[in-house]
Design a protein around this motif. Sequence first.
Motif, PDB file in Angstrom:
ATOM      1  N   GLU A 163       0.829  -1.214   0.000  1.00 47.30           N
ATOM      2  CA  GLU A 163       0.000   0.000   0.000  1.00 47.30           C
ATOM      3  C   GLU A 163       0.860   1.260   0.000  1.00 47.30           C
ATOM      4  N   ALA A 164       1.989   1.214   0.692  1.00 42.32           N
ATOM      5  CA  ALA A 164       2.904   2.356   0.693  1.00 42.32           C
ATOM      6  C   ALA A 164       3.475   2.588  -0.701  1.00 42.32           C
ATOM      7  N   ALA A 165       3.778   1.496  -1.409  1.00 44.05           N
ATOM      8  CA  ALA A 165       4.282   1.618  -2.778  1.00 44.05           C
ATOM      9  C   ALA A 165       3.221   2.209  -3.698  1.00 44.05           C
ATOM     10  N   GLN A 166       1.994   1.758  -3.536  1.00 42.86           N
ATOM     11  CA  GLN A 166       0.910   2.255  -4.382  1.00 42.86           C
ATOM     12  C   GLN A 166       0.572   3.715  -4.085  1.00 42.86           C
ATOM     13  N   SER A 189      21.656   0.405   6.688  1.00 45.66           N
ATOM     14  CA  SER A 189      22.114   1.791   6.765  1.00 45.66           C
ATOM     15  C   SER A 189      21.014   2.696   7.295  1.00 45.66           C
ATOM     16  N   LEU A 190      19.783   2.453   6.837  1.00 46.17           N
ATOM     17  CA  LEU A 190      18.641   3.225   7.306  1.00 46.17           C
ATOM     18  C   LEU A 190      18.450   3.052   8.803  1.00 46.17           C
ATOM     19  N   GLN A 191      18.537   1.806   9.260  1.00 45.17           N
ATOM     20  CA  GLN A 191      18.357   1.527  10.684  1.00 45.17           C
ATOM     21  C   GLN A 191      19.474   2.153  11.503  1.00 45.17           C
ATOM     22  N   SER A 192      20.694   2.105  10.972  1.00 43.63           N
ATOM     23  CA  SER A 192      21.826   2.690  11.677  1.00 43.63           C
ATOM     24  C   SER A 192      21.669   4.197  11.848  1.00 43.63           C
ATOM     25  N   ASP A 193      21.116   4.839  10.811  1.00 42.88           N
ATOM     26  CA  ASP A 193      20.981   6.301  10.835  1.00 42.88           C
ATOM     27  C   ASP A 193      19.729   6.778  11.561  1.00 42.88           C
ATOM     28  N   GLU A 206      10.079   5.099   2.766  1.00 45.53           N
ATOM     29  CA  GLU A 206       9.623   6.191   1.906  1.00 45.53           C
ATOM     30  C   GLU A 206       9.826   7.563   2.537  1.00 45.53           C
ATOM     31  N   ASP A 207      10.084   7.599   3.826  1.00 41.13           N
ATOM     32  CA  ASP A 207      10.348   8.875   4.501  1.00 41.13           C
ATOM     33  C   ASP A 207      11.786   9.340   4.309  1.00 41.13           C
TER      34      ASP A 207
END
Length: 360
Positions: free
Chosen positions: A51-54, A323-327, A334-335
């Motif tokens: 749903e986030a992709a759509q 990398s996202l989790q680390s940062d 999507e944020d």
Amino acid sequence: MGNWVKLICGASFEDVADIRNLSLVYTLAGVDCIDCAADASVLNAVNDGIEAAQAILPIRRPWVMISVNDGEDLHFRKAEFDPDDCPPDCSRPCENVCPADAIFSNSGKAGPSKGVLAERCYGCGRCLPICPYDNIRAITYVRDVAATAKLIQRDEVDAIEIHTSGRQAESFQQLWNGLGDSIHKLRLVAVSLPYLGDLTIPAMDSMYATMKTSLHCLNLWQLDGRPMSGDIGRGATREAIKFALHLASLEDKPKGFLQLAGGTNAHTVEGLKKERLFRTTSISDDSKGEKVPLDSPETSHALISGVAFGGYARKIVGRVLSSLQSDYGYARLEDHPDHLLKALQASLALVGTVKCYNAN
């Protein structure tokens, strides 16, 4: 079919944050199906990602598949060990070899110093032989058939995949019967099986005979060449292609599409092309002298209809998610557009090996 692509989140992989973001990325990349554990929270994560992709693009919704097993299976196990049994000076080779980052150390922080994150472990087994103290064990399980039938009743489930050894006809039949009327809600039934040599076709015939009286949708045979090895390297895909080559050479096999899995990665389609197995536009004469598509379920000619990507697909996007989790900690991909773009580039490069075949 013909350029069908499936993302395998993992029959035992239950990290809902990663699964949600993986589903988002690979939906945008154009996969046709997302395969996940038969667990309500995992199913919710997959659908949330779709749903986030759509919401980003008006893209087609991939089918959602849940995986179950009819007996002991490599895909349905977890590694486990007691951190208190580990010597303080252990070099932790298990942590280094784990492709899912499921084995961790927490030195100097609150909580256990070492352990297995059960939700991340998907049962690859690479840690089992490498432990110098033989402390790691595998815990196997079988998905509850009644709970699975209830999940199928939900509108978000389009398909089911049954993992089987192919050697237990009675267990397969019990599972199939246990699913009951829920089967009629499905658009696709897949059976994942290993190569059994001369017993492969008899096993497939037996399972198809069990299914066909209540099978009112498409069916697919997933050829599991070398389970959970696609992230290892180029050689991992050879057994999957060898399995496909053997099966495609046989005319007398049950109806159903053929899909590769087990060792699949960025080199798989290249290998299929070399064996002239990955064709989507050729036609051949049927018994009546008429032209029929090679990817028709009625034809007995060689064709691999699609490829399922698991460990390799998770690995190339997992680098970005780590990398996202680390940062930012556990965050919605999507944020963070820069991370989303990197993840999408990696996923498109893989999915494109199948989807762009006709453009070559």
